[in-house]
Design an enzyme around this catalytic site. Structure first.
Site, short mmCIF file in Angstrom:
data_model
loop_
_atom_site.label_atom_id
_atom_site.label_comp_id
_atom_site.label_asym_id
_atom_site.label_seq_id
_atom_site.Cartn_x
_atom_site.Cartn_y
_atom_site.Cartn_z
N GLY A 46 0.83 -1.19 0.00
CA GLY A 46 0.00 0.00 0.00
C GLY A 46 0.86 1.24 0.00
O GLY A 46 2.05 1.19 0.35
N GLN A 51 3.26 10.05 1.31
CA GLN A 51 4.58 9.40 1.22
C GLN A 51 5.35 9.82 -0.02
O GLN A 51 6.55 9.61 -0.11
CB GLN A 51 4.43 7.88 1.27
CG GLN A 51 4.00 7.38 2.64
CD GLN A 51 3.77 5.89 2.63
OE1 GLN A 51 2.73 5.42 2.17
NE2 GLN A 51 4.75 5.15 3.12
N CYS A 93 6.63 -0.21 7.15
CA CYS A 93 6.20 0.97 6.38
C CYS A 93 7.31 1.36 5.42
O CYS A 93 8.48 1.39 5.80
CB CYS A 93 5.92 2.12 7.35
SG CYS A 93 5.49 3.67 6.54
N LEU A 94 6.93 1.69 4.19
CA LEU A 94 7.94 2.07 3.18
C LEU A 94 8.67 3.36 3.57
O LEU A 94 9.78 3.60 3.10
CB LEU A 94 7.29 2.24 1.81
CG LEU A 94 6.73 0.95 1.17
CD1 LEU A 94 6.00 1.28 -0.12
CD2 LEU A 94 7.83 -0.06 0.91
N HIS A 135 -3.49 1.30 7.91
CA HIS A 135 -2.15 1.89 7.86
C HIS A 135 -2.12 3.10 6.91
O HIS A 135 -1.58 4.15 7.26
CB HIS A 135 -1.16 0.80 7.39
CG HIS A 135 0.26 1.25 7.30
ND1 HIS A 135 1.24 0.78 8.15
CD2 HIS A 135 0.89 2.13 6.47
CE1 HIS A 135 2.39 1.36 7.83
NE2 HIS A 135 2.21 2.17 6.81
N GLU A 136 -2.71 2.94 5.73
CA GLU A 136 -2.67 4.03 4.75
C GLU A 136 -3.55 5.21 5.17
O GLU A 136 -3.18 6.37 4.99
CB GLU A 136 -3.06 3.54 3.35
CG GLU A 136 -2.21 2.39 2.80
CD GLU A 136 -0.70 2.60 2.93
OE1 GLU A 136 -0.24 3.75 2.96
OE2 GLU A 136 0.02 1.58 3.03
N HIS A 139 -1.76 7.37 7.52
CA HIS A 139 -0.83 8.31 6.86
C HIS A 139 -1.54 9.61 6.50
O HIS A 139 -0.96 10.69 6.60
CB HIS A 139 -0.27 7.70 5.57
CG HIS A 139 0.96 6.85 5.78
ND1 HIS A 139 2.11 7.35 6.32
CD2 HIS A 139 1.21 5.55 5.51
CE1 HIS A 139 3.03 6.38 6.37
NE2 HIS A 139 2.50 5.27 5.88
ZN LIG Z 1 3.39 3.43 5.73
#
Ligand SMILES: [Zn+2]
Length: 170
Positions: A46, A51, A93-94, A135-136, A139
């Site tokens: 995701g 981000q 998380c990226l 999670h998204e 953000h």
């Molecule tokens: Zn993340």
């Protein structure tokens, strides 16, 4: 379409509340496609617009990481309308690479939003898919998964990333 740079922990955009999208125009379309490419290239399950340093309410999710077209979900202005149960599972998380921590998330959710054609979508998700959506959406509200950890753990992770950012500047 392009693979863009994913901003990392410590970047101010990650702690900002993202703005709603009023019109799904060419710019949003391009942003969504760049997000999909960047998410697949990472690879990640995701991604959220903040981000990519764009503070707008847009998320992309694909548990198949590009394998099945039907698994790709793009949601504009997503909103969690129902949550139930709880599952504790390791999460990453990226924007915080190499950090994995056990985090509690609802077992089941219902999420609402618009697709890129402006059509209303309501999706029921469980387990991993529910986790990725939560999670998204976090953000978009300036919240990171490590915000649920103890402040001691969180500060350790933040310090580590500060050091990394400083050494990459040199
Ligand atoms: Zn993340």
């Amino acid at each position: 379409m392009a693979v863009l740079e994913i901003i990392k922990l410590g970047h101010p955009t990650l702690s900002k509340k993202a703005a709603s999208i009023q019109h799904i125009d060419e710019e949003i379309f391009e942003l969504a496609h760049n997000m999909i490419e960047t998410m697949h290239a990472a690879p990640g399950l995701g991604l959220s617009a903040p981000q990519l340093d764009v503070s707008r309410r847009l998320i992309t999710v694909d548990l198949s990481i590009g394998e099945n077209k039907e698994d790709l979900i793009v949601l504009v202005n997503p909103e969690l309308v129902h949550q139930e149960g709880q599952v504790i599972r390791e999460e990453g998380c990226l924007s915080i690479p190499e950090v994995y921590e056990k985090i509690a998330r609802p077992q089941k959710i219902v999420i609402k939003g618009l697709d890129l054609e402006g059509k209303e979508k309501e999706i029921e998700a469980t387990d991993l898919l529910a986790r990725v959506f939560c999670h998204e959406v976090d953000h978009l509200n300036g919240r990171l998964f490590i915000d649920g950890l103890s402040s001691l753990k969180k500060n350790l992770i933040k310090k580590r990333f500060k050091k990394k950012a400083e050494s990459s500047k040199r």
